[in-house]
Design a protein around this motif. Sequence first.
Motif, PDB file in Angstrom:
ATOM      1  N   GLY A 717       0.799  -1.214   0.000  1.00 16.78           N
ATOM      2  CA  GLY A 717       0.000   0.000   0.000  1.00 16.78           C
ATOM      3  C   GLY A 717       0.830   1.262   0.000  1.00 16.78           C
ATOM      4  N   GLU A 718       2.144   1.119   0.109  1.00 15.64           N
ATOM      5  CA  GLU A 718       3.031   2.273   0.146  1.00 15.64           C
ATOM      6  C   GLU A 718       3.303   2.776  -1.271  1.00 15.64           C
ATOM      7  N   THR A 719       3.428   4.080  -1.420  1.00 21.37           N
ATOM      8  CA  THR A 719       3.736   4.703  -2.709  1.00 21.37           C
ATOM      9  C   THR A 719       5.119   5.332  -2.645  1.00 21.37           C
ATOM     10  N   ALA A 720       5.899   5.166  -3.724  1.00 18.81           N
ATOM     11  CA  ALA A 720       7.232   5.750  -3.794  1.00 18.81           C
ATOM     12  C   ALA A 720       7.403   6.421  -5.151  1.00 18.81           C
ATOM     13  N   PHE A 721       8.450   7.241  -5.266  1.00 17.97           N
ATOM     14  CA  PHE A 721       8.770   7.935  -6.521  1.00 17.97           C
ATOM     15  C   PHE A 721      10.235   7.677  -6.846  1.00 17.97           C
ATOM     16  N   THR A 722      10.477   7.342  -8.089  1.00 23.81           N
ATOM     17  CA  THR A 722      11.840   7.002  -8.485  1.00 23.81           C
ATOM     18  C   THR A 722      12.728   8.239  -8.519  1.00 23.81           C
ATOM     19  N   GLY A 723      13.988   8.017  -8.188  1.00 22.41           N
ATOM     20  CA  GLY A 723      14.987   9.063  -8.275  1.00 22.41           C
ATOM     21  C   GLY A 723      15.874   8.837  -9.483  1.00 22.41           C
ATOM     22  N   TYR A 724      17.069   9.428  -9.453  1.00 21.19           N
ATOM     23  CA  TYR A 724      17.991   9.268 -10.570  1.00 21.19           C
ATOM     24  C   TYR A 724      18.431   7.805 -10.667  1.00 21.19           C
ATOM     25  N   GLY A 725      18.546   7.344 -11.886  1.00 16.29           N
ATOM     26  CA  GLY A 725      18.964   5.964 -12.115  1.00 16.29           C
ATOM     27  C   GLY A 725      17.885   4.959 -11.816  1.00 16.29           C
ATOM     28  N   GLY A 726      16.626   5.388 -11.631  1.00 16.58           N
ATOM     29  CA  GLY A 726      15.525   4.471 -11.347  1.00 16.58           C
ATOM     30  C   GLY A 726      15.516   3.940  -9.925  1.00 16.58           C
ATOM     31  N   GLU A 727      16.165   4.651  -9.000  1.00 12.28           N
ATOM     32  CA  GLU A 727      16.260   4.166  -7.619  1.00 12.28           C
ATOM     33  C   GLU A 727      15.036   4.564  -6.801  1.00 12.28           C
ATOM     34  N   ILE A 728      14.596   3.660  -5.938  1.00 11.90           N
ATOM     35  CA  ILE A 728      13.581   3.970  -4.922  1.00 11.90           C
ATOM     36  C   ILE A 728      14.089   3.435  -3.583  1.00 11.90           C
ATOM     37  N   PHE A 729      13.658   4.099  -2.511  1.00 12.43           N
ATOM     38  CA  PHE A 729      14.003   3.629  -1.162  1.00 12.43           C
ATOM     39  C   PHE A 729      12.740   3.045  -0.537  1.00 12.43           C
ATOM     40  N   VAL A 730      12.835   1.803  -0.075  1.00 12.06           N
ATOM     41  CA  VAL A 730      11.702   1.100   0.544  1.00 12.06           C
ATOM     42  C   VAL A 730      12.054   0.827   1.996  1.00 12.06           C
ATOM     43  N   ARG A 731      11.178   1.264   2.898  1.00 15.88           N
ATOM     44  CA  ARG A 731      11.476   1.126   4.328  1.00 15.88           C
ATOM     45  C   ARG A 731      11.403  -0.323   4.791  1.00 15.88           C
ATOM     46  N   GLU A 732      10.514  -1.098   4.236  1.00  9.96           N
ATOM     47  CA  GLU A 732      10.335  -2.474   4.675  1.00  9.96           C
ATOM     48  C   GLU A 732      10.226  -3.368   3.447  1.00  9.96           C
ATOM     49  N   VAL A 733      11.263  -4.162   3.190  1.00  9.84           N
ATOM     50  CA  VAL A 733      11.246  -5.082   2.052  1.00  9.84           C
ATOM     51  C   VAL A 733      11.121  -6.510   2.562  1.00  9.84           C
ATOM     52  N   LYS A 734      10.566  -7.375   1.709  1.00  9.54           N
ATOM     53  CA  LYS A 734      10.430  -8.785   2.057  1.00  9.54           C
ATOM     54  C   LYS A 734      10.375  -9.601   0.775  1.00  9.54           C
ATOM     55  N   PRO A 735      10.774 -10.839   0.828  1.00  4.05           N
ATOM     56  CA  PRO A 735      10.722 -11.682  -0.374  1.00  4.05           C
ATOM     57  C   PRO A 735       9.290 -11.799  -0.895  1.00  4.05           C
ATOM     58  N   GLY A 736       9.147 -11.782  -2.185  1.00  2.00           N
ATOM     59  CA  GLY A 736       7.838 -11.907  -2.791  1.00  2.00           C
ATOM     60  C   GLY A 736       7.086 -10.600  -2.923  1.00  2.00           C
ATOM     61  N   MET A 737       7.692  -9.467  -2.500  1.00  2.00           N
ATOM     62  CA  MET A 737       7.006  -8.177  -2.607  1.00  2.00           C
ATOM     63  C   MET A 737       6.837  -7.806  -4.082  1.00  2.00           C
ATOM     64  N   ALA A 738       5.625  -7.341  -4.428  1.00  2.00           N
ATOM     65  CA  ALA A 738       5.331  -6.935  -5.805  1.00  2.00           C
ATOM     66  C   ALA A 738       5.449  -5.426  -5.942  1.00  2.00           C
ATOM     67  N   ILE A 739       6.086  -4.985  -7.020  1.00  2.00           N
ATOM     68  CA  ILE A 739       6.296  -3.558  -7.294  1.00  2.00           C
ATOM     69  C   ILE A 739       5.734  -3.277  -8.688  1.00  2.00           C
ATOM     70  N   GLU A 740       4.834  -2.295  -8.779  1.00  2.00           N
ATOM     71  CA  GLU A 740       4.208  -1.962 -10.053  1.00  2.00           C
ATOM     72  C   GLU A 740       4.421  -0.491 -10.375  1.00  2.00           C
TER      73      GLU A 740
END
Length: 776
Positions: A717-740
């Motif tokens: 449910g979290e929203t992020a915005f890409t920075g330079y080089g297509g980078e995003i910072f995610v506070r909580e990652v886990k295996p199987g997480m889907a990113i769209e």
Amino acid sequence: MKPAVLNSAMAALCLVANPAAGRAQAEGHDLPEPLRRPEGAELVFLAVTLNGAPQEGDYLIARQGGNFFFRSSDLARWRIRFSPAAAITIDRESFIPLAALPGATVQFDAARQHIALTVPADRFDAQSISGSAARVRPTDSAFAAFLNYDLSFQYDRKLQTAAFLELGVSDDWGLLTSTMAVGQQAGAGNLTRLDSYFLRDFPDSLTRLVVGDAVTDARDWSRQIRFGGIRLGTDFSLQPNLVTFPTPAFTGRTAIPSNVELLVNNAQRFQTDVTQGPFSIDQVPLVNGAGDVTLVIRDALGVERRVTSSYYVSSRLLSRGLSAWSLEGGAERRDYGIRNFSYRNPFAAGSYRRGITDWLSLEGRTELSGDVQMVGAGANIVWPAIGEFGVAGAVSRGGDGKGTLYRVFFSRITPGWNIAVSYQHASRDFDQLGIYRDEERITRQLQASGGVALGRWGNLGVVYTDLEYADRNRTRLASASYSVGIGDRGYVSLFALRSDIEGFGVDTTFGVGLTIPFGSRGSGYVRADNRNALAEIRQTPPTQGGWGYRLTAGVGENDRQQAELLWRGDPGEVSVEAGRVEGNAGVRMLASGGLLFTGGRPYATRRVEDAVGVVDVPDLADVRIYQENRPITRTDAKGRAIIPDLRAYEQNRIAIDPGDIPIDARMPNDTLLVVPRYRGAVRAHFAIEKDHPATIVLQAADGTPVEVGTTVQLDTGETAFTGYGGEIFVREVKPGMAIEFDTGQGPCRVVLGALPAGEILPRIGPLRCGVAARTP
């Protein structure tokens, strides 16, 4: 007469005739229909400034030309007094015309839609502020079992051992404990039980129940004895912040919100903010005796006013209407510390105290047993211009017949000097609990003391005591002392003591002492009198643990040399001493500490005294723990720490050092306030939430970096915005997480696989996505 004026007059007459209607308006209730809107009045929402202080939000105000009307509910919120008889109804709401507030003025700014209301300070309801801290309720306790120990091993031609042990269990239901002494003499061991009792506190009613070994209540003119049985009564220590004696109220008035400060003998004792209007501050913790209080009022404009007044208070008195009582029943205990069970002379006793006025408290006590019956009463009085007085009298009937006792007392304490005198006389036949022999029965007692504060020239004090017993023995003691500081380098004291004890003759001692502190934990002391000379240097261990020492040397009648090394740690304290006294050398080792079981785990700790805290920082080792901003200890490998010396029934501030928390952990609060019960354990749990942050590099299907500013949606449910080089910072990652996310080639979706192991802030990717339709 104009119609609008006539309508207002008729409305006022109706309210005078029907006061209940006025009360309904002031309380914001529905109003009767006959009270109508003033002709031509309009309702507007305006920003309001009251006596220069902006009020939050906008307020509904009625305006009729140059006349303004304020809602009764808003005036009540601002604590402005008004007459309900002046209320009128506008759209079924109660309004008060400005003309009904004597001395009030307004300035209306139509462009800013703002109104400045100015009201005299005497038009506000008074604020009542308590200078004492609010009552606190104990924090839920945790089950705890503890064993305190003091061990002594001494070698002086032969080995001698001794121990003091205390075993206890506590929880919200109370405390069950027992103490004992263990010694070894001539190779034969012995154990002596001391005190065993069950204790339960009721903080809301300031009542304590003790079942087992206890001590009786006592007044200045009665004796306190040990007994076995039940005691139930008032205990003000269950609310340490409660001011139990009468204190004066300090009043003032301010037109705008201000800061108020109370200086007691030029030392700050209380500070608070007040709103506009009159105020009253009571229950201020004052210094016992006479003194001066300065009320300092500073308004928002920086204007300061000071008012100084004098007071005299006495902790011997109880506040008006406050009472304290104690009921005791059981049997007197004899040979304490010698025999385990030696109880005789069943008795019942009780005492009662009550504050009658702010200057008078009365007290009484009754004791009934097969050997003695005693009843007595007393009064404590404060006359501020002179001091405090006490009178008491009692009558008894015992084995030797009837007896009487009376006592008088006077005291005055001021910042510059103090004096206290008491005289007590008892007839030879006066009896009460705890008296068995004539050498214990005091028939005459005179005590006097006085002192003078000489400012930078030091302090002078004298004490005199004269005791006469029923067996005709007499003891007289007189002492005088003078001390003066030597800047911040230490202080010098002169002293003299003279004793005249029947059968022992007259003895006089006089001398001088010098104390020099060094550092925060060390000091040196030198003393010389007409019999001995003594020098000592010491350094106490740090509160959080460490080493300390003491070196002592004396010559004269008390010829001794002694060296001591002391270690303090979380498990307890250990000291080793070596010394020589009058030619005899010996060594001694002392160990003190406790064993604690709570929270499902055992701990080795310092002695559990007043209360204990169990600090829990889950799974984080070596985190620094602070008690009242002082470093105390660190957490163990499982994130636990023990604080053995919390203050019962008071707020204890426990904190952890945020710098010791890993970067991937979040902490909602680094400070907790806990209120433990007496000898109880309380848990301070710091919630630690561990994050698993990561930097993720995203690429479009053709391998090019995702454009800067692209919106990325995570399945959390979290929203992020890409920075330079297509980078995003995610506070909580886990295996199987889907990113769209969307690209110029269409929607894309990426699913995380296994995460890098052992990295706190990993960099994942680049991750290339395909068109969503081709994503499996």
